[in-house]
Design an enzyme around this catalytic site. Structure first.
Site, PDB file in Angstrom:
ATOM      1  N   SER A  32       0.216   1.390  -4.102  1.00 32.61           N
ATOM      2  CA  SER A  32      -0.946   0.571  -3.563  1.00 32.61           C
ATOM      3  C   SER A  32      -0.402   0.071  -2.159  1.00 32.61           C
ATOM      4  O   SER A  32      -1.355   0.054  -1.566  1.00 32.61           O
ATOM      5  CB  SER A  32      -0.710  -0.725  -4.422  1.00 32.61           C
ATOM      6  OG  SER A  32      -1.268  -1.766  -3.925  1.00 32.61           O
ATOM      7  N   PHE A  85      -8.570  -0.164   5.884  1.00 34.23           N
ATOM      8  CA  PHE A  85      -7.922   0.570   4.890  1.00 34.23           C
ATOM      9  C   PHE A  85      -8.781   1.404   4.196  1.00 34.23           C
ATOM     10  O   PHE A  85      -8.885   2.148   3.449  1.00 34.23           O
ATOM     11  CB  PHE A  85      -7.564  -0.465   3.608  1.00 34.23           C
ATOM     12  CG  PHE A  85      -6.708  -1.568   4.182  1.00 34.23           C
ATOM     13  CD1 PHE A  85      -5.749  -1.416   5.393  1.00 34.23           C
ATOM     14  CD2 PHE A  85      -6.805  -3.047   4.062  1.00 34.23           C
ATOM     15  CE1 PHE A  85      -4.969  -2.646   5.924  1.00 34.23           C
ATOM     16  CE2 PHE A  85      -5.887  -3.983   4.598  1.00 34.23           C
ATOM     17  CZ  PHE A  85      -5.215  -3.732   5.346  1.00 34.23           C
ATOM     18  N   TRP A 136      -1.675   2.695   0.208  1.00 37.79           N
ATOM     19  CA  TRP A 136      -3.290   2.493   0.110  1.00 37.79           C
ATOM     20  C   TRP A 136      -3.859   1.615   1.269  1.00 37.79           C
ATOM     21  O   TRP A 136      -4.848   1.856   1.915  1.00 37.79           O
ATOM     22  CB  TRP A 136      -3.876   2.172  -1.421  1.00 37.79           C
ATOM     23  CG  TRP A 136      -5.345   2.134  -1.474  1.00 37.79           C
ATOM     24  CD1 TRP A 136      -6.154   2.973  -1.831  1.00 37.79           C
ATOM     25  CD2 TRP A 136      -6.249   0.816  -1.134  1.00 37.79           C
ATOM     26  NE1 TRP A 136      -7.439   2.516  -1.998  1.00 37.79           N
ATOM     27  CE2 TRP A 136      -7.444   1.389  -1.410  1.00 37.79           C
ATOM     28  CE3 TRP A 136      -5.694  -0.275  -0.529  1.00 37.79           C
ATOM     29  CZ2 TRP A 136      -8.328   0.285  -1.118  1.00 37.79           C
ATOM     30  CZ3 TRP A 136      -6.774  -1.331  -0.418  1.00 37.79           C
ATOM     31  CH2 TRP A 136      -8.038  -0.659  -0.665  1.00 37.79           C
ATOM     32  N   HIS A 137      -2.984   0.626   1.251  1.00 37.88           N
ATOM     33  CA  HIS A 137      -3.372  -0.266   2.433  1.00 37.88           C
ATOM     34  C   HIS A 137      -3.315   0.123   3.760  1.00 37.88           C
ATOM     35  O   HIS A 137      -3.955  -0.362   4.793  1.00 37.88           O
ATOM     36  CB  HIS A 137      -2.455  -1.706   2.148  1.00 37.88           C
ATOM     37  CG  HIS A 137      -3.029  -2.421   1.027  1.00 37.88           C
ATOM     38  ND1 HIS A 137      -2.753  -2.151  -0.152  1.00 37.88           N
ATOM     39  CD2 HIS A 137      -4.076  -3.494   1.141  1.00 37.88           C
ATOM     40  CE1 HIS A 137      -3.264  -3.120  -0.836  1.00 37.88           C
ATOM     41  NE2 HIS A 137      -4.259  -3.814  -0.391  1.00 37.88           N
ATOM     42  N   GLY A 138      -2.198   1.059   4.042  1.00 44.27           N
ATOM     43  CA  GLY A 138      -2.419   1.668   5.380  1.00 44.27           C
ATOM     44  C   GLY A 138      -0.972   2.578   5.548  1.00 44.27           C
ATOM     45  O   GLY A 138      -0.182   2.733   4.865  1.00 44.27           O
TER      46      GLY A 138
END
Lengths: 471, 331
Positions: free
Chosen positions: A319, A471, A322-324
């Site tokens: 996760s 993102f 996933w954000h960056g």
């Protein structure tokens, strides 16, 4: 196209001008949605359209193939996942991997200098990739029947209100909704407008007015003041919350106008009494996606406590990434994994809740710890995050004048407004008054919405993109 | 009519939209912080960020340059050259800004001149890292034709300071203009936007000086920032561009503050600047009218632009063919 732009205003007037006619027949409705959504998305850069089309086609065909050749459905699923995650890897993580590879090689004394590719990151790629993947996975699991109409599928995948920043809608929910005409009611339309006004207020008045102060703090030299950095981080906590949940609110409002229900993505997350609860209230569509497609398939907590913790950490780290593509996001995820594991092991929120005032203390503690984790999320490097955390935890004071200059009155007033709003909700004061149905009420409710819209026009902050677009 | 009223009442979303429109227009008409001919500061800077390959003379720097130098006024001394004020608010000489400056010269220019406004703040790491030029550039690149037109025309809808918002609601006409309430150069510009933003605010020469103290809080001029600028000065001067430098005038209080806090050693900088191939122009720091103790008032800016143009003309020596021709044409 940004929601907070004149282009979008014109787009939406045209879209809803024709929607009542276009929605009547299935193919026309889906075609209209797809074309409009592609215009909306291609407004940034028409080249992005090739990727979303390719990604969608892979999943559309893979799902059809799974139903036709059942014995090969696993292979088709793998192919679809490789294509989706491969695109994500190339566009989002390739340069990150190259930079780390170069750094790692340098550490062991090998001279490697692979040049980063510098590929443009397509807006919202993480959102629509996950949405597309959920479709094939659900067809593979037999929870969903593959649609045979490509317009129907792309209307789901590319539906413009939530295309670039969520909520991540599931095919199981949305494909069915898209089959219907999507009739709206007066109540639904007003609710939709209220959500849109509320979403714009959160984005352009709250988030955009807090943004310059936070940006200046992170761009400048380290200000040696504990109070200053706590204020800045609380401001950032509200900035990101209002930026992101504002987008979701607008998306949901637009959905209601079209006659569709998009899921609630934020449910007052900062009032959570535990981290488990926080993740059930923050970016709900992403959290539940990771729960259903990563955590549970990994085994969840069914096998053993240790395996449960391991699966939790894997899910949270994914996760974070996933954000960056940056280690600071991993740092943020590690901290949240730690919080969740600690909570599972000690059950501290429940224990704290048993003593008088303990429940309030738990909410405050969760908010404080979440705010600390945001330091990693916002910082440009571990060094910067470390420096800020160092100041936050070693009492350092500075001249009061610094606050006057560095923290604008407007930003402080907005912070006070947000804290007040959270307190209001926390103590369960009536948020939605029971207005009744009289004529006065029918005027008062729209008047309030109109005032909010007017405030959005004149008290908006410097325009900026939504944070979650990156993102 | 009655039926229409009933329909609107029956449809609350429509009523809300109509009311919002009425409120927005009413408040916009009562706003006291914008005059008819004014454009937003952000709008003007956004325009500038999109310029390229358009000038013979490029004037650069931060807000002291933005408010302080009119290219159109300087043309009275330098001839009919294309002179642009390419300054940006809070701007430091970071790499992206320096590259953009390099791209401002018109390919057909016969007389390329660069006039660098050097304030201590523009040589600090904070100013470089904030990269306000980049912000304007991004804003320019991300906007569309519709947005560009919106910046030019309905100033009406520009955001307000909360205090002015309250005044607009309550109808208090004693609105307070601010720095952003300024005009793009209109005098004597012959209709050409030269990038200068003039300010006609009421004058309070020490109004904001104290606030600028915080620009130098944990933030002083660094060797890194100076050297990075000088690398470009060497490059420009070796490529035949005439490079001038000057310290934009301000108030006595501001200079005292900068001397005390910024760590800027002007004589050392000038020595290195000239060694890199630039020519330093000494300008009187206190002679010109400032509206806030930092930036020049329109009258001060016009006087200063005359003086700067004249000094550059004297420094420059005999004009080149093109400049001479332009100069003669302008007489």
């Amino acid at each position: 196209m940004l929601f907070n732009s004149i282009d979008f205003l014109v787009f939406i007037l045209l879209f809803f001008g024709l929607w009542p006619v276009m929605r009547r027949r299935d193919n026309l409705r889906w075609g209209y949605l797809v074309v409009s959504s592609f215009v909306f998305y291609g407004w940034w850069d028409w080249r992005f359209l090739f990727l979303i089309t390719a990604s969608g086609l892979v999943d559309f065909l893979a799902a059809l193939g799974m139903e036709r050749w059942r014995e090969r459905k696993k292979l088709l699923l793998i192919g679809s996942l490789v294509a989706n995650l491969g695109a994500l890897a190339v566009f989002k993580y390739l340069d990150f991997a190259i930079e780390n590879l170069n750094g790692l090689a340098g550490l062991v004394g090998i001279e490697v200098s692979v040049r980063p590719m510098g590929l443009m990151l397509p807006v919202g790629i993480s959102f629509y990739t996950f949405q597309s993947m959920s479709y094939t996975i659900d067809v593979y699991r037999g929870r969903l029947k593959a649609t045979r109409n490509i317009g129907h599928f792309f209307a789901y995948l590319a539906m413009f209100p939530q295309l670039v920043a969520g909520p991540i809608v599931r095919a199981t929910d949305m494909l069915d909704q898209l089959k219907t005409v999507g009739d709206t009611t007066e109540q639904g339309r007003f609710e939709g407008l209220r959500l849109i006004a509320h979403g714009f207020f959160k984005k352009v008045v709250i988030a955009d007015n807090l943004a310059p102060v936070v940006t200046a703090a992170f761009a400048g030299e380290k200000i040696p003041s504990t109070v200053y950095w706590w204020i800045i981080m609380v401001m950032f906590a509200f900035q990101i919350y209002c930026d992101f949940s504002g987008y979701s609110d607008i998306a949901r409002g637009l959905g209601k106008w079209m006659g569709y229900e998009l899921p609630i993505n934020f449910n007052r997350p900062y009032l959570s009494g535990s981290f488990r609860e926080f993740w059930g209230r923050w970016h709900i569509s992403l959290s539940s996606w990771f729960r259903d497609y990563v955590y549970i398939p990994l085994g969840g907590s069914r096998k053993s406590a240790a395996a449960g913790h391991g699966n939790l950490w894997i899910t949270m780290l994914l996760s974070g990434l996933w954000h960056g593509a940056a280690w600071t996001f991993v740092g943020w995820a590690v901290l949240h994994s730690f919080y969740l594991s600690l909570e599972r092991l000690t059950k501290w929120p429940e224990r704290l809740g048993r003593i008088p005032g303990g429940k309030h203390a738990a909410v405050l503690a969760v908010f404080g710890m979440t705010t600390l984790a945001w330091v990693f999320f916002r910082a440009e490097s571990f060094a910067q995050a470390g420096g800020i955390l160092g100041v936050m935890f070693s009492w350092q004071s500075t001249e009061v004048d610094v606050f006057r200059n560095l923290l604008s009155y407007k930003a402080l007033a907005i912070l006070a407004l947000m804290v007040g709003r959270e307190m209001y909700c926390y103590f369960r004061l009536p948020l939605n008054l029971d207005w009744g149905e009289g004529l006065l009420v029918r005027v008062a409710q729209p008047t309030m919405v109109a005032v909010v819209l007017m405030i959005c026009v004149y008290l908006r902050g410097p325009g900026s993109e939504f944070i979650y677009f990156q993102f | 009519m009655w039926n229409l009223g009933r329909k609107i009442l029956a449809e609350r979303s429509l009523l809300a939209i109509v009311l919002a429109g009425v409120l927005i227009v009413s408040v916009g008409m009562r706003r006291v912080d914008l005059g008819q001919n004014e454009v937003s500061y952000a709008g003007a800077e956004g325009e500038k960020a999109g310029w390229a390959r358009c000038a013979d003379v490029v004037i650069t720097g931060d807000s002291r340059v933005v408010f302080g130098v009119s290219g159109n006024v300087m043309r009275e001394h330098l001839g009919d050259l294309r002179i642009v004020n390419y300054g940006f608010y809070g701007c430091g000489y970071d790499e992206q800004y320096l590259r953009a400056i390099d791209e401002q010269f018109a390919p057909d220019s016969g007389q390329k001149m660069l006039v660098l406004g050097i304030t201590p703040h523009s040589l600090t790491e904070k100013a470089r890292r904030r990269n306000s030029f980049k912000v304007e550039k991004q804003r320019f690149e991300s906007r569309t034709t519709l947005q560009a037109n919106a910046v030019r025309h309905p100033r009406f809808f520009l955001p307000m300071k909360p205090s002015n918002f309250v005044r607009a609601i309550l109808g208090n006409q004693k609105g307070k203009a601010n720095v952003r309430n300024a005009k793009v150069s209109n005098q004597p510009d012959k209709g050409v936007n030269d990038g200068w933003i003039s300010s006609v605010q009421s004058i309070n020469p020490v109004a904001d000086v104290d606030n600028y103290r915080f620009n130098f809080f944990n933030n002083v001029v660094t060797e890194n920032a100076v050297e990075k600028l000088l690398v470009w000065v060497r490059k420009w001067s070796s490529s035949g561009i005439l490079v001038f430098g000057f310290r934009p005038p301000t108030s006595e209080a501001m200079v005292a503050l900068e001397e005390q806090l910024s760590g800027f050693d002007e004589s050392d900088f000038v020595e290195r600047f000239e060694a890199a191939g630039g020519s330093w122009i000494e300008m009187d720091q206190y002679k010109y009218l400032s509206f806030d103790g930092s930036h020049l008032h329109r009258d001060g800016a016009i006087a200063f632009s005359h003086d700067l143009g004249e000094k550059i003309r004297l420094e420059q020596g005999p004009p080149t063919d093109l400049a001479r021709k332009s100069f003669l044409l302008s007489q």
